[in-house]
Design a protein around this motif. Structure first.
Motif, short mmCIF file in Angstrom:
data_model
loop_
_atom_site.label_atom_id
_atom_site.label_comp_id
_atom_site.label_asym_id
_atom_site.label_seq_id
_atom_site.Cartn_x
_atom_site.Cartn_y
_atom_site.Cartn_z
N GLU A 246 0.83 -1.20 0.00
CA GLU A 246 0.00 0.00 0.00
C GLU A 246 0.87 1.25 0.00
O GLU A 246 0.38 2.37 -0.19
N ILE A 253 0.22 -0.16 -7.70
CA ILE A 253 -1.12 -0.17 -7.12
C ILE A 253 -2.17 -0.41 -8.20
O ILE A 253 -3.11 -1.19 -8.02
N LEU A 270 -6.98 -1.97 1.19
CA LEU A 270 -5.61 -1.46 1.23
C LEU A 270 -5.17 -1.40 2.68
O LEU A 270 -5.89 -0.89 3.55
N ALA A 279 -2.60 3.54 4.25
CA ALA A 279 -2.03 3.53 2.90
C ALA A 279 -1.69 4.95 2.47
O ALA A 279 -2.25 5.93 2.99
N TYR A 287 -6.05 3.63 -6.71
CA TYR A 287 -6.75 2.35 -6.69
C TYR A 287 -8.23 2.56 -7.03
O TYR A 287 -8.81 1.84 -7.84
#
Length: 307
Positions: A246, A253, A270, A279, A287
């Motif tokens: 993360e 990612i 995450l 993260a 993400y």
């Protein structure tokens, strides 16, 4: 027909009961983001909780790690929040449903690393599960932090006990993000077909899997097969970045995110150690954009908690 969590306002999300939250996640078709945070650590923004920062970057669910349910405390909250209101205050300030990790560790285990040292309020006991439900928790994840010695057998056994005690009040999730110090359960042995069956039969509403590319030997194809197995059994699936990736670069990612999407994840988790505590904010955003695009990401980020 259930409203998608993707489309819910903060007030609507916080009003969902156990069944409603599960249905809203399922209806979102793999576009739910869960971010793990450590409230005991100094927040990245000092006087703003990591939960609020994660929510501001697009998180739909907050998962709290290392929180002692016998004396809850989260750095960044106002000083006058009493322990019994800590989780409800995190819910209110972030506008997100909140879950907690509980760990079915051996009775004599305290952990070797000071960062992960076990406390009584983090153990996966029936009393702690009931306490979590009373404090306002929406979901409980049975898992293990590094070096705690949590086994899949212990998770399944404890899951059955918690299902009987609080299964009608909170969502129960189960699984491991890494070996938790049990080398015989490393790599593809972290989650086997037998483990998936055991977790679902014991009462898991959600089965947690390591995200493809985060653990040696864990491929998209392997996790896709296990997720399909969980889905056939009636459970949802959560893929997890629990190996400090993360805190990797944004390109990594995005690649993990798309692999999890292809594997069939309902929830994308995450972990909490980008630096330490949550993260990296830019990775939560990246993400989210990868699995649901900028429109839904910006909408989640921009929506007022008053809605």
């Amino acid at each position: 027909m259930a409203k998608r969590l993707l489309s819910c306002t903060p007030r609507e999300m916080l009003a969902l009961d156990r069944d409603g939250l599960l249905q809203a996640i399922a209806a979102s078709e793999g576009r739910t983001i869960a971010c793990e945070t450590i409230g005991a650590m100094q927040p990245m923004l000092l006087d703003i909780t990591n939960a609020e920062l994660a929510a501001a970057q697009g998180a739909d669910l907050i998962l709290m790690n290392l929180i002692d349910l016998q004396n809850p405390s989260v750095q960044g909250l106002p000083a006058d929040v009493p322990p019994e209101e800590v989780i409800r205050e995190v819910r209110r300030l972030s506008g997100r449903p909140v879950g907690v990790n509980l760990e079915p560790v051996p009775p004599d285990c305290t952990g070797d690393d000071p960062m992960w040292r076990m406390t009584e309020g983090r153990r996966a006991t029936v009393d702690n599960a009931r306490r979590a439900a009373d404090l306002g928790v929406s979901f409980i994840l049975l898992t293990g932090n590094p070096g705690t010695g949590v086994t899949t057998q212990a998770i399944a056994h404890t899951l059955g006990e918690l299902k009987a005690a609080v299964g009608d009040r909170v969502i129960l999730a189960a699984g491991k993000m890494h070996a938790s110090g049990i080398l015989s359960e490393a790599g593809e042995h972290i989650i086997t077909p037998a483990d998936v069956d055991a977790f679902v039969q014991a009462g898991a509403d959600i089965v947690l899997f390591p995200a493809p590319g985060t653990v040696p030997g864990i491929t998209t194809e392997y996790i896709h097969a296990r997720i399909a197995q969980a889905h056939r059994a009636g459970a949802l699936a959560m893929t997890s970045i629990g190996t400090s990736q993360e805190g990797a670069d944004v390109d990594t990612i995005r690649r993990i995110a798309l692999a999890c999407k292809m594997a069939g994840a309902d929830i994308h988790h995450l972990g909490d150690t980008g630096y330490a505590g949550m993260a990296l904010p830019e990775n939560i955003f990246a993400y989210s954009v990868a699995v649901r695009g900028v429109r839904h990401t910006y909408r989640r980020m921009a929506m007022s908690l008053g809605r």
